[in-house]
Scaffold this motif. Structure first.
Motif, mmCIF file in Angstrom:
data_model
loop_
_atom_site.group_PDB
_atom_site.id
_atom_site.type_symbol
_atom_site.label_atom_id
_atom_site.label_comp_id
_atom_site.label_asym_id
_atom_site.label_seq_id
_atom_site.Cartn_x
_atom_site.Cartn_y
_atom_site.Cartn_z
ATOM 1 N N LEU A 1 47.533 68.212 31.350
ATOM 2 C CA LEU A 1 47.748 67.899 32.761
ATOM 3 C C LEU A 1 46.969 68.866 33.640
ATOM 4 C CD1 LEU A 1 51.606 67.288 32.791
ATOM 5 C CD2 LEU A 1 49.768 65.598 32.591
ATOM 6 N N ALA A 2 46.417 68.318 34.729
ATOM 7 C CA ALA A 2 45.739 69.136 35.738
ATOM 8 C C ALA A 2 46.137 68.595 37.101
ATOM 9 C CB ALA A 2 44.227 69.116 35.539
ATOM 10 N N LYS A 3 46.771 69.444 37.887
ATOM 11 C CA LYS A 3 47.185 69.002 39.211
ATOM 12 C C LYS A 3 45.969 68.911 40.116
ATOM 13 C CE LYS A 3 50.566 69.865 42.830
ATOM 14 N NZ LYS A 3 51.687 70.725 43.291
ATOM 15 N N PRO A 4 45.733 67.748 40.682
ATOM 16 C CA PRO A 4 44.509 67.583 41.472
ATOM 17 C C PRO A 4 44.633 68.199 42.865
ATOM 18 C CG PRO A 4 45.777 65.565 41.531
ATOM 19 C CD PRO A 4 46.528 66.511 40.627
ATOM 20 N N GLN A 5 43.508 68.352 43.479
ATOM 21 C CA GLN A 5 43.433 68.743 44.881
ATOM 22 C C GLN A 5 43.204 67.471 45.700
ATOM 23 O OE1 GLN A 5 43.898 71.860 46.059
ATOM 24 N NE2 GLN A 5 44.319 72.517 43.946
ATOM 25 N N ASN A 6 44.171 67.141 46.570
ATOM 26 C CA ASN A 6 44.106 65.892 47.334
ATOM 27 C C ASN A 6 43.703 66.186 48.776
ATOM 28 O OD1 ASN A 6 45.150 64.568 45.029
ATOM 29 N ND2 ASN A 6 47.249 65.062 45.686
ATOM 30 N N LEU A 7 42.903 65.301 49.327
ATOM 31 C CA LEU A 7 42.470 65.452 50.721
ATOM 32 C C LEU A 7 42.110 64.088 51.291
ATOM 33 C CD1 LEU A 7 39.024 65.322 50.699
ATOM 34 C CD2 LEU A 7 39.449 67.429 49.438
ATOM 35 N N ALA A 8 42.155 64.000 52.621
ATOM 36 C CA ALA A 8 41.847 62.730 53.315
ATOM 37 C C ALA A 8 41.293 63.046 54.691
ATOM 38 C CB ALA A 8 43.085 61.846 53.424
ATOM 39 N N SER A 9 40.510 62.127 55.225
ATOM 40 C CA SER A 9 39.914 62.313 56.542
ATOM 41 C C SER A 9 39.522 60.958 57.115
ATOM 42 C CB SER A 9 38.684 63.226 56.468
ATOM 43 O OG SER A 9 37.701 62.637 55.629
ATOM 44 N N VAL A 10 39.415 60.906 58.450
ATOM 45 C CA VAL A 10 38.939 59.691 59.121
ATOM 46 C C VAL A 10 37.495 59.906 59.542
ATOM 47 C CG1 VAL A 10 41.209 58.983 59.947
ATOM 48 C CG2 VAL A 10 39.818 60.509 61.347
ATOM 49 N N VAL B 1 35.909 53.785 57.659
ATOM 50 C CA VAL B 1 36.621 54.434 58.758
ATOM 51 C C VAL B 1 37.525 55.564 58.261
ATOM 52 C CG1 VAL B 1 36.563 52.369 60.202
ATOM 53 C CG2 VAL B 1 38.496 52.725 58.632
ATOM 54 N N ALA B 2 37.804 55.634 56.938
ATOM 55 C CA ALA B 2 38.649 56.704 56.397
ATOM 56 C C ALA B 2 38.292 56.922 54.934
ATOM 57 C CB ALA B 2 40.124 56.371 56.538
ATOM 58 N N HIS B 3 38.419 58.186 54.499
ATOM 59 C CA HIS B 3 38.080 58.552 53.123
ATOM 60 C C HIS B 3 39.217 59.393 52.541
ATOM 61 C CE1 HIS B 3 35.613 59.674 49.663
ATOM 62 N NE2 HIS B 3 35.995 60.938 49.861
ATOM 63 N N CYS B 4 39.500 59.189 51.230
ATOM 64 C CA CYS B 4 40.588 59.919 50.568
ATOM 65 C C CYS B 4 40.131 60.275 49.148
ATOM 66 C CB CYS B 4 41.851 59.067 50.521
ATOM 67 S SG CYS B 4 43.318 59.952 49.949
ATOM 68 N N GLU B 5 40.485 61.523 48.665
ATOM 69 C CA GLU B 5 40.057 61.996 47.354
ATOM 70 C C GLU B 5 41.198 62.715 46.647
ATOM 71 O OE1 GLU B 5 35.299 62.898 46.967
ATOM 72 O OE2 GLU B 5 36.626 64.483 47.710
ATOM 73 N N SER B 6 41.205 62.573 45.312
ATOM 74 C CA SER B 6 42.065 63.370 44.437
ATOM 75 C C SER B 6 41.141 64.015 43.404
ATOM 76 C CB SER B 6 43.113 62.497 43.755
ATOM 77 O OG SER B 6 43.937 63.248 42.915
ATOM 78 N N VAL B 7 40.886 65.337 43.552
ATOM 79 C CA VAL B 7 39.812 66.022 42.829
ATOM 80 C C VAL B 7 40.380 66.771 41.623
ATOM 81 C CG1 VAL B 7 37.936 67.696 43.032
ATOM 82 C CG2 VAL B 7 38.551 66.257 44.986
ATOM 83 N N ASP B 8 39.689 66.619 40.473
ATOM 84 C CA ASP B 8 39.960 67.372 39.243
ATOM 85 C C ASP B 8 41.421 67.249 38.812
ATOM 86 O OD1 ASP B 8 37.344 68.162 39.069
ATOM 87 O OD2 ASP B 8 37.677 70.063 40.124
ATOM 88 N N GLY B 9 41.848 66.049 38.658
ATOM 89 C CA GLY B 9 43.192 65.807 38.166
ATOM 90 C C GLY B 9 43.173 65.275 36.749
ATOM 91 N N SER C 1 36.220 56.334 40.269
ATOM 92 C CA SER C 1 36.577 57.540 39.501
ATOM 93 C C SER C 1 35.323 58.113 38.848
ATOM 94 C CB SER C 1 37.608 57.206 38.417
ATOM 95 O OG SER C 1 38.788 56.695 38.993
ATOM 96 N N LYS C 2 35.330 59.443 38.695
ATOM 97 C CA LYS C 2 34.215 60.102 37.991
ATOM 98 C C LYS C 2 34.762 61.325 37.261
ATOM 99 C CE LYS C 2 32.693 62.917 41.911
ATOM 100 N NZ LYS C 2 31.538 63.277 42.773
ATOM 101 N N ALA C 3 34.110 61.639 36.148
ATOM 102 C CA ALA C 3 34.543 62.777 35.337
ATOM 103 C C ALA C 3 34.260 64.065 36.076
ATOM 104 C CB ALA C 3 33.843 62.761 33.996
ATOM 105 N N GLY C 4 35.246 64.936 36.015
ATOM 106 C CA GLY C 4 35.092 66.233 36.645
ATOM 107 C C GLY C 4 34.910 67.325 35.618
ATOM 108 N N ALA C 5 34.997 68.560 36.050
ATOM 109 C CA ALA C 5 34.812 69.710 35.158
ATOM 110 C C ALA C 5 35.981 69.815 34.190
ATOM 111 C CB ALA C 5 34.687 70.988 35.988
ATOM 112 N N VAL D 1 39.413 64.425 36.065
ATOM 113 C CA VAL D 1 38.943 63.189 36.706
ATOM 114 C C VAL D 1 39.103 63.336 38.221
ATOM 115 C CG1 VAL D 1 39.233 60.692 36.904
ATOM 116 C CG2 VAL D 1 39.616 61.825 34.708
ATOM 117 N N THR D 2 38.080 62.910 38.940
ATOM 118 C CA THR D 2 38.123 62.866 40.404
ATOM 119 C C THR D 2 38.140 61.411 40.848
ATOM 120 O OG1 THR D 2 36.964 64.969 40.663
ATOM 121 C CG2 THR D 2 36.933 63.454 42.535
#
Length: 531
Positions: free
Chosen positions: A149-158, A170-178, A198-202, A206-207
Motif C-alpha cells: 500500500l502507498a497512500k497517494p497525494q491527492n490534489l485538485a484545481s480549476v 475546466v477542472a483537473h484532479c490527481e491522485s499521485v503515487d498511490g 492512469s500511469k505508472a509512478g515511481a 500508480v498516478t
C-alpha cells in the motif's frame, strides 16, 4: 425390449461411476488444500517488515520432507526465495528479496516454516507460495498475496477559461503515487463530462488523473464542482470543493425606467447593472446627443434626474468595460404631460368612500341602539305595569271621531290640537282615574276638586304612543268608551288644567284666551277637563 433395458442400465452405471470419481478427486483436492495453512492476504507499507506464516495442519500418515517458499511476481517467472530441509541449513537463493528474507523462528521446523521480509519495497508485491514436499501424497502448497500500500497525494484545481462554444478542461484532479490505484469521481451541477487516465509512478506506484470537460458559458461562472478521491489507505473519501472560473465580457442592463416620466416629476433614478469576469474596469453614462443635461447627476452606476423637463427627453447609454471587451446598453426616455392629480385622485376617492361607509356604520349603530332602547321601554310600559294605560288627550282618534274635538257636554278633552298633555289611566286605583305620565304635574285644589296642571308632552312620549300596536289601541278605545265623560250628567264643576301663575288672567272659571268656538255654536275650554 430386454436388450433396450440392459443398455440403459449400463449407461446409468457408467454415469454413476464418473460422478463418484469426480467427487473423490474434489474431496482429495479440498482436503489437501486445507492441510497447508497460510494467510490469504497480507498488507504492508514500504519500509515495514512483514511476516508470511505457513504451517502443515495434519501430518498423520504423511512424511514431510522439505519446504520451499516461492515468489511469483505479476509479471515474470517464479523464483525460489527460501528452502529448508531438516538435514541441511536453510538456503536463500538469489532473488529480489535476498538479504531481507529469513525463516522464523530460527532455527525453523517443518511444522511451521514461516518467513519474514524486512524493509519491504513496492516491488515486493505479488504472490508468495509455501510448498511442502511430502510422501506419499506429493507436493502440497498454500498461497499468500502480499499487497503493498502507498497512500497517494491527492490534489485538485480549476482552470480559468473564457466563455465559448467548444468544450475545454475546466477542472483537473490527481491522485499521485498511490498503491493500489485510486478512484476519482466528480460532483457538480455543470453540464460536462470527465476523462480519467492512469500511469505508472515511481517504485511500482500508480498516478491517476482526471479532467472535467465542458462548454463554458457566463452562467457557469461560480458554479460548484468537487473532485472526490477514494483510496484503500483512506478511512473515507477525500473531497475537494471548488468553483468554476469562467471569464466573459460585461453583461449590462438598465433598471429604473417606468415609462412614466412626466413634466415636473422629481428624483427619478436609472441604475446600470453590470456583471462581468474579470470585474468591470469602468462604468460610464452618456447620451446619444453627447451632452448630459444640467439637471442630471451621475454617481457610479446611478444616474439621477433631479426634475423631469424637456432636456431629459433623450436616450441614455451605459457603457461598461473589462479586460475582455466593452458592452453598451441604452434606454430612451419619453417625457409626458403631467396627468391631473395623478396621485391624489385615488386618495380623495378612497377618503370619500371611507367617510361614507363610516357614517353609514355609525348611523346603523345608532338606529340599532335607539330601537333597542325603545323596545325595552315599550316592553316595560306594556308588560312591567300591566295596569297602566297611556292616553293623549286633546287630539287623536276620538277627537276626529266626534268632529269637534270633544265638547263640554260630551266629556271630551278640551281642544283639538295634538299637543295636549299625556295622562295615565290606572285601572287598579279607585281614587284616581287619571294621572299624568312622568309625574310632572302638581295637584291643585279648585272648587273643592283637584286640579291637574299639564305640561307639554315630550317627543319620546309621542313616539312611544305612536308605536303602540293595534291591540293596545283597541284597548284604549274600549277604555275611552267606558270612561267617556259625557256619561256623567251631573252638574259637577269643571276641572281646569292650567298653570298656577295664570290665575290672574282668568275670566270667571276660564282663561280669556282658553275658549274655543265649536261648529254647533258652543264655546269650550281648550284645557279644561269635564268631570
Amino acid at each position: 425390449m430386454a436388450r433396450h433395458d440392459a443398455r440403459n442400465w449400463s449407461d446409468c452405471t457408467k454415469m454413476i461411476g464418473l460422478l463418484c470419481l469426480a467427487a473423490s478427486i474434489l474431496t482429495q483436492h479440498g482436503s489437501s488444500g486445507q492441510r497447508v495453512k497460510v494467510e490469504p492476504e497480507v498488507l504492508s507499507y514500504p519500509g515495514q517488515t512483514v511476516n508470511l506464516r505457513c504451517a502443515f495442519s495434519d501430518a498423520t500418515g504423511i512424511q514431510l520432507t522439505m519446504v520451499t517458499w516461492i515468489y511469483e511476481p505479476k509479471e515474470g517467472e517464479r523464483i525460489n526465495i527460501a528452502v529448508f530441509h531438516p538435514s541441511f541449513e536453510p538456503n536463500y537463493p538469489n532473488s529480489p528479496v535476498k538479504g531481507r528474507v529469513s525463516f522464523t523462528p530460527s532455527p525453523p521446523n517443518l511444522a511451521s516454516p514461516s518467513i519474514q521480509i524486512t524493509d519491504v519495497k513496492m516491488t515486493d508485491e505479488g504472490k508468495y507460495v509455501c510448498e511442502y514436499a511430502t510422501y506419499p501424497i506429493g507436493n502440497e502448497q498454500g498461497i499468500t498475496y502480499l499487497v503493498m500500500l502507498a497512500k497517494p497525494q491527492n490534489l485538485a484545481s480549476v482552470m480559468t477559461v473564457e466563455a465559448g462554444t467548444k468544450p475545454v478542461i475546466v477542472a483537473h484532479c490527481e491522485s499521485v503515487d498511490g498503491r493500489p490505484a485510486a478512484q476519482i469521481s466528480w460532483v457538480t451541477t455543470a453540464n460536462g463530462n470527465a476523462t480519467t487516465a492512469s500511469k505508472a509512478g515511481a517504485d511500482n506506484t500508480v498516478t491517476v488523473s482526471s479532467d472535467y470537460y465542458m462548454t463554458p458559458t457566463a452562467a457557469d461562472n461560480g458554479k460548484d464542482i468537487s473532485c472526490v478521491v477514494t483510496h484503500r489507505t483512506q478511512v473515507k473519501a477525500e473531497s475537494f470543493p471548488m468553483k468554476l472560473a469562467v471569464q466573459y465580457p460585461p453583461q449590462v442592463t438598465i433598471d429604473g425606467y417606468d415609462n412614466n416620466w412626466y413634466l415636473g416629476r422629481t428624483n427619478v433614478v436609472l441604475t446600470c447593472q453590470a456583471s462581468a469576469n474579470p470585474v468591470p474596469l469602468s462604468i460610464n453614462w452618456k447620451t446619444m446627443s453627447g451632452e448630459v443635461p444640467d439637471n442630471v447627476q451621475i454617481s457610479g452606476k446611478e444616474l439621477k434626474v433631479l426634475k423631469v423637463d424637456e432636456s431629459v427627453n433623450t436616450t441614455f447609454v451605459c457603457e461598461v468595460k473589462n479586460s475582455l471587451g466593452t458592452t453598451r446598453e441604452q434606454v430612451t426616455a419619453t417625457v409626458r404631460e403631467p396627468s391631473p392629480n395623478p396621485t391624489n385622485a385615488g386618495v380623495v376617492a378612497g377618503a370619500v368612500i371611507g367617510s361614507l361607509l363610516a357614517l353609514l356604520l355609525v348611523a346603523a349603530l345608532i338606529a340599532v341602539l335607539v330601537t333597542r332602547s325603545r323596545r325595552q321601554q315599550q316592553g316595560y310600559r306594556a308588560n312591567g305595569g300591566s295596569d297602566m294605560k297611556t292616553r293623549i288627550f286633546g287630539g287623536g282618534k276620538k277627537a276626529s271621531k266626534n268632529g269637534t274635538g270633544g265638547g263640554a257636554g260630551s266629556g271630551g278633552v278640551a281642544g283639538s290640537n295634538n299637543n295636549g298633555p299625556i295622562y295615565v289611566y290606572n285601572e287598579s286605583s279607585s281614587h284616581q282615574g287619571l294621572g299624568e305620565k312622568n309625574n310632572h304635574h302638581q295637584p291643585l285644589t279648585m272648587g273643592g276638586r283637584p286640579e291637574v296642571v299639564a305640561t307639554t308632552p315630550t317627543a319620546q312620549d309621542i313616539l312611544l304612543s305612536n308605536e303602540l300596536d293595534d291591540a293596545e289601541r283597541r284597548k284604549f278605545d274600549e277604555l275611552e268608551e267606558e270612561e267617556r265623560y259625557d256619561h256623567f250628567t251631573g252638574g259637577a264643576p269643571i276641572l281646569q288644567l292650567r298653570p298656577p301663575h295664570d290665575q290672574d288672567d282668568m275670566i270667571g272659571d276660564y282663561l280669556d284666551d282658553d275658549m274655543e268656538s265649536q261648529r254647533d255654536g258652543s264655546v269650550i275650554s281648550r284645557t279644561a277637563v269635564y268631570v
